[in-house]
Design a protein around this motif. Sequence first.
Motif, short mmCIF file in Angstrom:
data_model
loop_
_atom_site.label_atom_id
_atom_site.label_comp_id
_atom_site.label_asym_id
_atom_site.label_seq_id
_atom_site.Cartn_x
_atom_site.Cartn_y
_atom_site.Cartn_z
N THR A 192 3.11 2.56 6.19
CA THR A 192 3.28 2.35 7.62
C THR A 192 3.52 0.88 7.93
OG1 THR A 192 1.84 4.22 8.11
CG2 THR A 192 2.21 2.64 9.89
N THR A 193 2.72 0.00 7.37
CA THR A 193 2.87 -1.44 7.58
C THR A 193 4.20 -1.92 7.04
OG1 THR A 193 0.48 -1.76 7.46
CG2 THR A 193 1.86 -3.70 7.13
N CYS A 194 4.57 -1.44 5.89
CA CYS A 194 5.84 -1.81 5.27
C CYS A 194 7.00 -1.39 6.16
CB CYS A 194 5.93 -1.16 3.90
SG CYS A 194 7.47 -1.48 3.06
N GLY A 195 6.98 -0.19 6.69
CA GLY A 195 8.04 0.30 7.57
C GLY A 195 8.17 -0.54 8.82
N ARG A 196 7.04 -0.95 9.38
CA ARG A 196 7.05 -1.81 10.57
C ARG A 196 7.68 -3.17 10.26
NH1 ARG A 196 0.94 -0.51 12.53
NH2 ARG A 196 1.36 1.58 13.31
N ILE A 197 7.34 -3.73 9.12
CA ILE A 197 7.88 -5.02 8.72
C ILE A 197 9.40 -4.92 8.54
CG2 ILE A 197 7.98 -6.73 6.86
CD1 ILE A 197 4.94 -6.18 6.48
N LEU A 198 9.87 -3.89 7.84
CA LEU A 198 11.30 -3.73 7.62
C LEU A 198 12.04 -3.48 8.94
CD1 LEU A 198 11.44 -1.64 4.32
CD2 LEU A 198 12.00 -4.05 4.63
#
Length: 51
Positions: free
Chosen positions: A19-25
Amino acid sequence: MIFQEDCKDVQDTFNLSQTTCGRILSRMKEEGQISQHGKGKNTFYILKEKK
Protein backbone atom coordinates in the motif's frame (compact mmCIF):
# COMPACT_ATOMS: atom_id res chain seq x y z
CA MET A 1 15.90 2.52 -12.69
CA ILE A 2 12.80 0.49 -13.55
CA PHE A 3 10.05 -0.66 -11.17
CA GLN A 4 7.36 -3.24 -11.85
CA GLU A 5 3.70 -2.51 -11.13
CA ASP A 6 3.60 -4.87 -8.14
CA CYS A 7 6.20 -2.71 -6.35
CA LYS A 8 8.29 -5.77 -5.47
CA ASP A 9 11.60 -4.04 -6.25
CA VAL A 10 10.72 -1.01 -4.14
CA GLN A 11 9.25 -3.12 -1.33
CA ASP A 12 12.37 -5.24 -1.06
CA THR A 13 14.76 -2.29 -1.28
CA PHE A 14 13.05 -0.09 1.31
CA ASN A 15 11.10 -2.71 3.32
CA LEU A 16 7.70 -1.08 2.60
CA SER A 17 4.15 -2.44 2.49
CA GLN A 18 2.49 -2.75 -0.92
CA THR A 19 0.00 0.00 0.00
CA THR A 20 2.76 2.45 0.94
CA CYS A 21 4.72 1.54 -2.17
CA GLY A 22 1.68 2.15 -4.40
CA ARG A 23 1.11 5.56 -2.83
CA ILE A 24 4.74 6.54 -3.38
CA LEU A 25 4.67 5.46 -7.04
CA SER A 26 1.35 7.27 -7.62
CA ARG A 27 2.71 10.49 -6.13
CA MET A 28 5.95 10.25 -8.13
CA LYS A 29 3.91 9.73 -11.32
CA GLU A 30 1.69 12.75 -10.56
CA GLU A 31 4.77 14.91 -9.93
CA GLY A 32 6.38 13.82 -13.20
CA GLN A 33 9.33 12.05 -11.55
CA ILE A 34 8.53 8.70 -13.19
CA SER A 35 6.70 7.57 -16.32
CA GLN A 36 4.33 4.61 -16.54
CA HIS A 37 4.52 2.13 -19.41
CA GLY A 38 2.01 -0.66 -19.97
CA LYS A 39 -0.96 -1.83 -17.91
CA GLY A 40 -1.71 -4.56 -15.38
CA LYS A 41 1.08 -7.06 -14.77
CA ASN A 42 2.97 -5.61 -17.73
CA THR A 43 3.27 -2.15 -16.13
CA PHE A 44 6.68 -0.63 -15.55
CA TYR A 45 7.71 2.72 -14.08
CA ILE A 46 10.83 4.44 -15.36
CA LEU A 47 12.59 7.10 -13.32
CA LYS A 48 13.02 10.30 -15.35
CA GLU A 49 16.36 12.09 -15.42
CA LYS A 50 16.67 15.43 -13.64
CA LYS A 51 17.53 18.33 -15.89
